[in-house]
Motif scaffolding. Sequence first.
Motif, PDB file in Angstrom:
ATOM      1  N   LEU B   2      14.884  29.459 -23.433  1.00  0.00           N
ATOM      2  CA  LEU B   2      13.958  29.693 -22.397  1.00  0.00           C
ATOM      3  C   LEU B   2      14.061  28.480 -21.366  1.00  0.00           C
ATOM      4  N   GLU B   3      14.201  28.761 -20.143  1.00  0.00           N
ATOM      5  CA  GLU B   3      14.434  27.763 -19.180  1.00  0.00           C
ATOM      6  C   GLU B   3      13.180  28.151 -18.072  1.00  0.00           C
ATOM      7  N   ILE B   4      12.478  26.985 -17.973  1.00  0.00           N
ATOM      8  CA  ILE B   4      11.603  27.048 -16.811  1.00  0.00           C
ATOM      9  C   ILE B   4      11.747  26.099 -15.929  1.00  0.00           C
ATOM     10  N   ARG B   5      11.955  26.445 -14.402  1.00  0.00           N
ATOM     11  CA  ARG B   5      12.179  25.624 -13.619  1.00  0.00           C
ATOM     12  C   ARG B   5      11.407  25.542 -12.128  1.00  0.00           C
ATOM     13  N   ASN B   6      10.653  24.399 -12.121  1.00  0.00           N
ATOM     14  CA  ASN B   6       9.853  24.154 -10.922  1.00  0.00           C
ATOM     15  C   ASN B   6       8.946  25.372 -10.751  1.00  0.00           C
ATOM     16  N   LYS B  14      -6.214  29.865  -6.262  1.00  0.00           N
ATOM     17  CA  LYS B  14      -6.017  28.515  -6.596  1.00  0.00           C
ATOM     18  C   LYS B  14      -4.669  28.168  -7.312  1.00  0.00           C
ATOM     19  N   GLU B  15      -3.940  27.316  -6.795  1.00  0.00           N
ATOM     20  CA  GLU B  15      -2.512  27.015  -7.460  1.00  0.00           C
ATOM     21  C   GLU B  15      -3.241  26.141  -8.842  1.00  0.00           C
ATOM     22  N   ILE B  16      -2.681  26.727  -9.842  1.00  0.00           N
ATOM     23  CA  ILE B  16      -2.785  25.952 -11.162  1.00  0.00           C
ATOM     24  C   ILE B  16      -1.516  25.188 -11.831  1.00  0.00           C
ATOM     25  N   LEU B  17      -0.433  26.071 -11.713  1.00  0.00           N
ATOM     26  CA  LEU B  17       0.783  25.373 -12.018  1.00  0.00           C
ATOM     27  C   LEU B  17       1.609  24.675 -10.630  1.00  0.00           C
ATOM     28  N   LYS B  18       2.165  23.577 -10.941  1.00  0.00           N
ATOM     29  CA  LYS B  18       2.356  22.899  -9.556  1.00  0.00           C
ATOM     30  C   LYS B  18       3.866  22.248  -9.975  1.00  0.00           C
ATOM     31  N   GLY B  19       4.610  23.099 -10.400  1.00  0.00           N
ATOM     32  CA  GLY B  19       6.014  22.668 -10.665  1.00  0.00           C
ATOM     33  C   GLY B  19       6.325  22.330 -12.086  1.00  0.00           C
ATOM     34  N   VAL B  20       6.268  23.350 -12.956  1.00  0.00           N
ATOM     35  CA  VAL B  20       6.347  23.145 -14.177  1.00  0.00           C
ATOM     36  C   VAL B  20       8.084  23.258 -14.616  1.00  0.00           C
ATOM     37  N   ASN B  21       8.488  22.272 -15.421  1.00  0.00           N
ATOM     38  CA  ASN B  21       9.990  22.229 -15.938  1.00  0.00           C
ATOM     39  C   ASN B  21       9.876  22.065 -17.382  1.00  0.00           C
ATOM     40  N   LEU B  22      10.629  23.166 -18.175  1.00  0.00           N
ATOM     41  CA  LEU B  22      10.358  23.010 -19.548  1.00  0.00           C
ATOM     42  C   LEU B  22      11.748  23.882 -19.855  1.00  0.00           C
ATOM     43  N   THR B  23      12.369  23.105 -20.908  1.00  0.00           N
ATOM     44  CA  THR B  23      13.774  23.851 -21.602  1.00  0.00           C
ATOM     45  C   THR B  23      13.354  24.075 -23.065  1.00  0.00           C
ATOM     46  N   ILE B  24      13.252  25.068 -23.599  1.00  0.00           N
ATOM     47  CA  ILE B  24      13.440  25.496 -25.131  1.00  0.00           C
ATOM     48  C   ILE B  24      14.528  26.056 -25.582  1.00  0.00           C
ATOM     49  N   GLY B  25      15.165  25.083 -26.595  1.00  0.00           N
ATOM     50  CA  GLY B  25      16.273  25.883 -27.306  1.00  0.00           C
ATOM     51  C   GLY B  25      16.164  26.686 -28.512  1.00  0.00           C
ATOM     52  N   ASP B  26      17.268  27.480 -28.920  1.00  0.00           N
ATOM     53  CA  ASP B  26      17.269  28.235 -30.097  1.00  0.00           C
ATOM     54  C   ASP B  26      16.675  27.216 -31.087  1.00  0.00           C
ATOM     55  N   THR B  61      14.058  32.164 -16.687  1.00  0.00           N
ATOM     56  CA  THR B  61      15.275  32.869 -17.404  1.00  0.00           C
ATOM     57  C   THR B  61      15.019  32.397 -18.931  1.00  0.00           C
ATOM     58  N   PHE B  62      15.194  33.902 -19.531  1.00  0.00           N
ATOM     59  CA  PHE B  62      15.210  34.027 -21.106  1.00  0.00           C
ATOM     60  C   PHE B  62      16.450  34.482 -21.530  1.00  0.00           C
ATOM     61  N   ASN B  63      17.044  33.823 -22.369  1.00  0.00           N
ATOM     62  CA  ASN B  63      18.302  34.370 -22.833  1.00  0.00           C
ATOM     63  C   ASN B  63      19.207  34.840 -21.643  1.00  0.00           C
ATOM     64  N   GLY B  64      19.102  34.074 -20.594  1.00  0.00           N
ATOM     65  CA  GLY B  64      19.849  34.370 -19.473  1.00  0.00           C
ATOM     66  C   GLY B  64      19.451  35.409 -18.483  1.00  0.00           C
ATOM     67  N   LYS B  65      18.357  36.141 -18.912  1.00  0.00           N
ATOM     68  CA  LYS B  65      17.683  36.930 -18.029  1.00  0.00           C
ATOM     69  C   LYS B  65      16.355  36.460 -17.257  1.00  0.00           C
ATOM     70  N   LYS B 195      17.125  30.991 -35.271  1.00  0.00           N
ATOM     71  CA  LYS B 195      17.163  31.818 -34.216  1.00  0.00           C
ATOM     72  C   LYS B 195      15.918  31.891 -33.352  1.00  0.00           C
ATOM     73  N   THR B 196      14.775  31.364 -34.098  1.00  0.00           N
ATOM     74  CA  THR B 196      13.580  31.840 -33.464  1.00  0.00           C
ATOM     75  C   THR B 196      13.008  30.449 -33.001  1.00  0.00           C
ATOM     76  N   SER B 197      12.261  30.309 -31.540  1.00  0.00           N
ATOM     77  CA  SER B 197      11.624  29.416 -31.105  1.00  0.00           C
ATOM     78  C   SER B 197      10.126  29.628 -30.693  1.00  0.00           C
ATOM     79  N   ALA B 198       9.459  28.484 -30.455  1.00  0.00           N
ATOM     80  CA  ALA B 198       8.094  28.723 -30.255  1.00  0.00           C
ATOM     81  C   ALA B 198       7.431  27.540 -29.108  1.00  0.00           C
ATOM     82  N   MET B 199       6.461  27.938 -28.533  1.00  0.00           N
ATOM     83  CA  MET B 199       5.812  26.990 -27.789  1.00  0.00           C
ATOM     84  C   MET B 199       4.098  27.104 -28.406  1.00  0.00           C
ATOM     85  N   VAL B 200       3.943  25.993 -29.088  1.00  0.00           N
ATOM     86  CA  VAL B 200       2.606  25.989 -29.677  1.00  0.00           C
ATOM     87  C   VAL B 200       1.631  25.018 -28.877  1.00  0.00           C
TER      88      VAL B 200
END
Lengths: 451, 248
Positions: B2-6, B14-26, B61-65, B195-200
């Motif tokens: 998972l790759e979250i960009r800006n 109301k703007e709540i998320l203001k440019g979140v960047n986060l990368t989560i690997g397998d 993008t999630f697994n490239g999609k 193979k599984t990842s999580a955001m907790v």
Amino acid sequence: MKNSLTQYTELFAQYRQVLEQNAAPVLNNLRDAALNVLNSAGLPTAKSERYRYCDVQKLLEPDYGLNIRRVTSGRNLYRDFRCAIPKLEADLFHTENDVPVLPPDYDVRKALASDVCVVTLRQASDLLPEIVQQHLHSLASQHNDGLMALNTLLSQDGWLVYAKGGSAQKHTVQVVNTATGRTPMMMNRRLLVIAEPGASLDLILCDRTDGDAGFLSTQVTEVVIGEGADVKVSVLDETNQHTTRFSNLLVRQDVNSRFTLNELTLGSGQSRSTTDVLLAGGGAYVELNGTVIADGSQLADHNIEVVHAVGGCQSDMLYKYVLGDSSVGAFAGKVLVRQDAQQTISQQTNANLCTSDTARAFSQPMLEIYADDVKCNHGSTVGKLDEAALLYMRQRGIEENEARLLLQHAFVNEVLERIDLQPLRDRLSHLVEQKFRGRLGKRCKGCDFCG
Amino acid sequence: MLEIRNLHAVVEGKEILKGVNLTIGDGEVHVLMGPNGSGKSTLSHVLVGNPRYEVTEGSITFNGKDILALSPEDRSHEGIFMSFQAPIEIPGVSMTNFMRAAINAKRKYLGLEPLKGSEFLNLLREKRQIVGLDAHFMSRGVNEGFSGGERKRNEIFQMAMLEPTFSILDETDSGLDVDALRIVAEGFNRLRNEKTSAMVITHYQRMLDYLKPDFVHVLMDGQIVREGDAQLGYDIENRGFDWIRETV
Ligand SMILES: Nc1ncnc2c1ncn2[C@@H]1O[C@H](COP(=O)(O)OP(=O)(O)O)[C@@H](O)[C@H]1O
Ligand SMILES: [Mg+2]
């Protein structure tokens, strides 16, 4: 210019003789009184208290044909009909338009001798004259209602369902009304149900159309329930969208009797159902349940009045509507508790789910109470599909349309679950799903019975 | 994975998320912490495609999609699961029918036949046992009459049924007593693999103890303001968020 009413009264004046020659004699006795009601009260207008959501005059305006000479197509409905309710054991009767058609080889003598006797009103005029004269129109005559008077003026035959007392076994009778004409047609149907003290009866009434001609049906059903008798009536409307349907159901309940109504409105373009229940004997119990699933420009208008005339009775109403597209749902339910009707218990619920922004729901539960020792509740809601529930389901992978369907079905299931005849409940649940999927009324493979 | 960009997102204007960047690997477990109202649930809802939240900028993008182009149901089929902070009640839709619809929708997406009745019931039984959810819950409406703890267990049960590759747990531990927390956390751990990842999303040290996260991120006012390993989580548990706010 002929107005909605005179087009029928003039036709009646012109053809009265033919009409009466081809009619059940018991019905002919009622026509003068009906004419009087029409001449004095006229047809309901938008100002009539019980007709606020339904423009009767306009709906009666088109020029419909009448089948005064009682011509039938000659087709064998008993052979062609393929929509019997699976696993249901019922005595089945067909009405073609407004002509009751007996099963081939029907043994009337045997019918007269059985616990639940079903004959046409014409036959009943001959065979059970006292009974039919005593009860036919006994309830309708208490109402100064133009629509019912119009039915009485023009109806020529109908069914008598007569459940005798002391029959231990529960009987199920199904009457299937099919409109078969190829041109616009008016049908005036009549049904008299008598349950003697202690009798038990399950009656299923189905309204269908074959083809997509426009139909106007008026139907007056009187149900007279004796002491301790138990009557359940289920009404299924799956007529086509060109149908205008006026239905009046009148019920009188004696001491300790039970009456249950389950109405399911899936079809009809414009449908108006009026239900009047008189709780005339102590300990009587009435349960009125209704489900409406409407789309397109359907109108489903239920108007109900339950009169608690004596004490110690219970009434329970649950009506749920799912309204899509630009359909309109109207519910007006009144519970009238007379002065002496102490210890009345009454519950009234109407809930509406609008699935589009253009659908409209009118909800008007009413209580009129003149006794002081009563427990009466009523509630009504109008809402939309729960977006949070939709998201929850979609998050789990359920496709949006499917999720909507599940939520809508769940909404009306509360009503359908009140049907205790399992095969009927399963069948209605299936039809509800077909309706939600837009598949209702589509011809089934290998059958040419309906549209 | 998972790759979250800006990522910028707006709810009700109301703007709540203001440019979140986060990368989560397998195979990684990331913990997301942050004061109430900082946007943690908003980020979760944006990830699963809640239509009430509008993404105004950025990409996921999630697994490239590009998953922003996908419906919530397709994101689910692609392997994303969220355990809701407040699981909703759906009266009249039984758990069994609900799960059957969900499982078969996923199978359809994957080009598989619907599960046979008996196979489905076996699966239901097997997965219930992971979180000790009694059989009678399956005939009730979804979450209907479930206690807070039962709802959370039900979320992990559904996760077990759907076998996602990426799970979001939004305060699944909140409001649970010690035993229920253990059941939920152990249930979650049993479903983990390389193979599984999580955001907790959690506030509790106990959850950190069970999960042993690879990374901890702190979200404040719609941005990730600090990142570290599990130790960062313990520091926050001890000291709160103010010290981070002061250093931003
Ligand atoms: N559906 C919503 N409608 C209106 N405001 C919302 C909605 N969801 C979140 N918010 C607002 O967004 C902000 C962040 O909320 P949320 O994402 O729930 O925070 P957290 O989960 O970190 O506590 C809050 O100010 C909240 O009021
Ligand atoms: Mg939150």
